[in-house]
Design a protein around this motif. Structure first.
Motif, PDB file in Angstrom:
ATOM      1  N   ASN A  97       3.224   8.128 -10.621  1.00 19.93           N
ATOM      2  CA  ASN A  97       2.810   7.843 -11.992  1.00 19.93           C
ATOM      3  C   ASN A  97       1.364   7.340 -12.074  1.00 19.93           C
ATOM      4  O   ASN A  97       0.774   7.339 -13.147  1.00 19.93           O
ATOM      5  CB  ASN A  97       3.733   6.813 -12.634  1.00 19.93           C
ATOM      6  N   LEU A  98       0.807   6.909 -10.960  1.00 19.02           N
ATOM      7  CA  LEU A  98      -0.567   6.412 -10.943  1.00 19.02           C
ATOM      8  C   LEU A  98      -1.562   7.570 -10.838  1.00 19.02           C
ATOM      9  O   LEU A  98      -1.213   8.679 -10.449  1.00 19.02           O
ATOM     10  CB  LEU A  98      -0.768   5.461  -9.763  1.00 19.02           C
ATOM     11  N   PHE A  99      -2.809   7.264 -11.175  1.00 18.09           N
ATOM     12  CA  PHE A  99      -3.873   8.253 -11.015  1.00 18.09           C
ATOM     13  C   PHE A  99      -4.147   8.488  -9.538  1.00 18.09           C
ATOM     14  O   PHE A  99      -3.716   7.724  -8.663  1.00 18.09           O
ATOM     15  CB  PHE A  99      -5.143   7.784 -11.724  1.00 18.09           C
ATOM     16  N   SER A 100      -4.900   9.523  -9.254  1.00 17.90           N
ATOM     17  CA  SER A 100      -5.125   9.898  -7.858  1.00 17.90           C
ATOM     18  C   SER A 100      -6.086   8.955  -7.137  1.00 17.90           C
ATOM     19  O   SER A 100      -5.960   8.753  -5.926  1.00 17.90           O
ATOM     20  CB  SER A 100      -5.644  11.326  -7.770  1.00 17.90           C
ATOM     21  N   LEU A 101      -7.038   8.351  -7.834  1.00 13.17           N
ATOM     22  CA  LEU A 101      -8.025   7.479  -7.183  1.00 13.17           C
ATOM     23  C   LEU A 101      -7.398   6.223  -6.576  1.00 13.17           C
ATOM     24  O   LEU A 101      -7.649   5.922  -5.394  1.00 13.17           O
ATOM     25  CB  LEU A 101      -9.146   7.113  -8.155  1.00 13.17           C
ATOM     26  N   PRO A 102      -6.559   5.455  -7.307  1.00 15.67           N
ATOM     27  CA  PRO A 102      -5.932   4.286  -6.649  1.00 15.67           C
ATOM     28  C   PRO A 102      -4.982   4.685  -5.525  1.00 15.67           C
ATOM     29  O   PRO A 102      -4.883   3.979  -4.524  1.00 15.67           O
ATOM     30  CB  PRO A 102      -5.170   3.582  -7.766  1.00 15.67           C
ATOM     31  N   ARG A 103      -4.341   5.822  -5.701  1.00 14.16           N
ATOM     32  CA  ARG A 103      -3.445   6.289  -4.635  1.00 14.16           C
ATOM     33  C   ARG A 103      -4.240   6.650  -3.388  1.00 14.16           C
ATOM     34  O   ARG A 103      -3.836   6.335  -2.259  1.00 14.16           O
ATOM     35  CB  ARG A 103      -2.642   7.487  -5.112  1.00 14.16           C
ATOM     36  N   TRP A 104      -5.379   7.292  -3.570  1.00 18.94           N
ATOM     37  CA  TRP A 104      -6.218   7.662  -2.432  1.00 18.94           C
ATOM     38  C   TRP A 104      -6.790   6.420  -1.753  1.00 18.94           C
ATOM     39  O   TRP A 104      -6.866   6.353  -0.522  1.00 18.94           O
ATOM     40  CB  TRP A 104      -7.341   8.583  -2.890  1.00 18.94           C
ATOM     41  N   ASN A 105      -7.206   5.437  -2.531  1.00 15.02           N
ATOM     42  CA  ASN A 105      -7.716   4.189  -1.950  1.00 15.02           C
ATOM     43  C   ASN A 105      -6.633   3.462  -1.153  1.00 15.02           C
ATOM     44  O   ASN A 105      -6.900   2.909  -0.083  1.00 15.02           O
ATOM     45  CB  ASN A 105      -8.257   3.274  -3.047  1.00 15.02           C
ATOM     46  N   ALA A 106      -5.415   3.460  -1.672  1.00 13.53           N
ATOM     47  CA  ALA A 106      -4.312   2.827  -0.953  1.00 13.53           C
ATOM     48  C   ALA A 106      -4.038   3.554   0.353  1.00 13.53           C
ATOM     49  O   ALA A 106      -3.777   2.934   1.390  1.00 13.53           O
ATOM     50  CB  ALA A 106      -3.061   2.808  -1.816  1.00 13.53           C
ATOM     51  N   LEU A 157       0.817  -1.208   0.000  1.00 11.56           N
ATOM     52  CA  LEU A 157       0.000   0.000   0.000  1.00 11.56           C
ATOM     53  C   LEU A 157       0.855   1.264   0.000  1.00 11.56           C
ATOM     54  O   LEU A 157       0.510   2.258  -0.642  1.00 11.56           O
ATOM     55  CB  LEU A 157      -0.941  -0.008   1.199  1.00 11.56           C
ATOM     56  N   LYS A 158       1.978   1.229   0.696  1.00  7.93           N
ATOM     57  CA  LYS A 158       2.874   2.397   0.702  1.00  7.93           C
ATOM     58  C   LYS A 158       3.481   2.642  -0.673  1.00  7.93           C
ATOM     59  O   LYS A 158       3.622   3.789  -1.096  1.00  7.93           O
ATOM     60  CB  LYS A 158       3.991   2.212   1.724  1.00  7.93           C
ATOM     61  N   THR A 159       3.862   1.573  -1.364  1.00  2.00           N
ATOM     62  CA  THR A 159       4.449   1.758  -2.692  1.00  2.00           C
ATOM     63  C   THR A 159       3.413   2.294  -3.681  1.00  2.00           C
ATOM     64  O   THR A 159       3.746   3.129  -4.521  1.00  2.00           O
ATOM     65  CB  THR A 159       5.047   0.449  -3.229  1.00  2.00           C
ATOM     66  N   ILE A 160       2.171   1.853  -3.560  1.00  2.64           N
ATOM     67  CA  ILE A 160       1.117   2.379  -4.429  1.00  2.64           C
ATOM     68  C   ILE A 160       0.857   3.852  -4.120  1.00  2.64           C
ATOM     69  O   ILE A 160       0.725   4.684  -5.013  1.00  2.64           O
ATOM     70  CB  ILE A 160      -0.175   1.554  -4.281  1.00  2.64           C
ATOM     71  N   PHE A 161       0.808   4.178  -2.839  1.00  2.00           N
ATOM     72  CA  PHE A 161       0.521   5.554  -2.436  1.00  2.00           C
ATOM     73  C   PHE A 161       1.641   6.513  -2.853  1.00  2.00           C
ATOM     74  O   PHE A 161       1.381   7.653  -3.253  1.00  2.00           O
ATOM     75  CB  PHE A 161       0.312   5.607  -0.918  1.00  2.00           C
ATOM     76  N   GLN A 162       2.876   6.074  -2.805  1.00  3.36           N
ATOM     77  CA  GLN A 162       4.003   6.952  -3.119  1.00  3.36           C
ATOM     78  C   GLN A 162       4.340   7.010  -4.608  1.00  3.36           C
ATOM     79  O   GLN A 162       5.158   7.819  -5.020  1.00  3.36           O
ATOM     80  CB  GLN A 162       5.235   6.511  -2.334  1.00  3.36           C
ATOM     81  N   ASN A 163       3.703   6.171  -5.422  1.00  6.28           N
ATOM     82  CA  ASN A 163       3.967   6.164  -6.850  1.00  6.28           C
ATOM     83  C   ASN A 163       3.226   7.329  -7.508  1.00  6.28           C
ATOM     84  O   ASN A 163       1.999   7.355  -7.574  1.00  6.28           O
ATOM     85  CB  ASN A 163       3.516   4.835  -7.464  1.00  6.28           C
TER      86      ASN A 163
END
Length: 99
Positions: free
Chosen positions: A33-42, A25-31
């Motif tokens: 390059n991803l859109f904001s929605l998956p980062r916010w969910n993580a 979850l931390k790697t998804i949140f700190q990436n």
């Protein structure tokens, strides 16, 4: 004594699983390059894990004696058990030194 052993094993396995989830979850949140929605969910799932899933919350115990006093973070043994294992020769490459 048996109750403490079972509780300690369950807690270690629970924290091990939660540590993997937290890392992903931390790697998804700190990436970035991803859109904001998956980062916010993580981020929201990471906050739901809470402090119970952290390594800080557990007390490390000796594997054999369930004693809370571990003298070294690299071994899961207390000092007395560690010296017994060295004297019996079960830990290779170590021996008790005398001055």
């Amino acid at each position: 004594m048996k109750k403490l052993i079972i509780k300690d094993k369950q807690l270690r396995s629970k924290i091990k699983n939660n540590e993997k989830k937290c890392f992903v979850l931390k790697t998804i949140f700190q990436n970035s390059n991803l859109f904001s929605l998956p980062r916010w969910n993580a981020y929201s799932q990471l906050k739901k894990l809470g402090k119970v899933s952290s390594k800080v919350s557990i007390t490390y115990r000796c594997v054999y004696t369930i004693n809370r006093k571990r003298f070294n973070k690299f071994t899961p043994f207390s000092r007395q058990v560690f010296l017994k294992l060295i004297r019996s020769g079960k830990l290779s490459g170590l021996r008790k030194s005398s001055w």
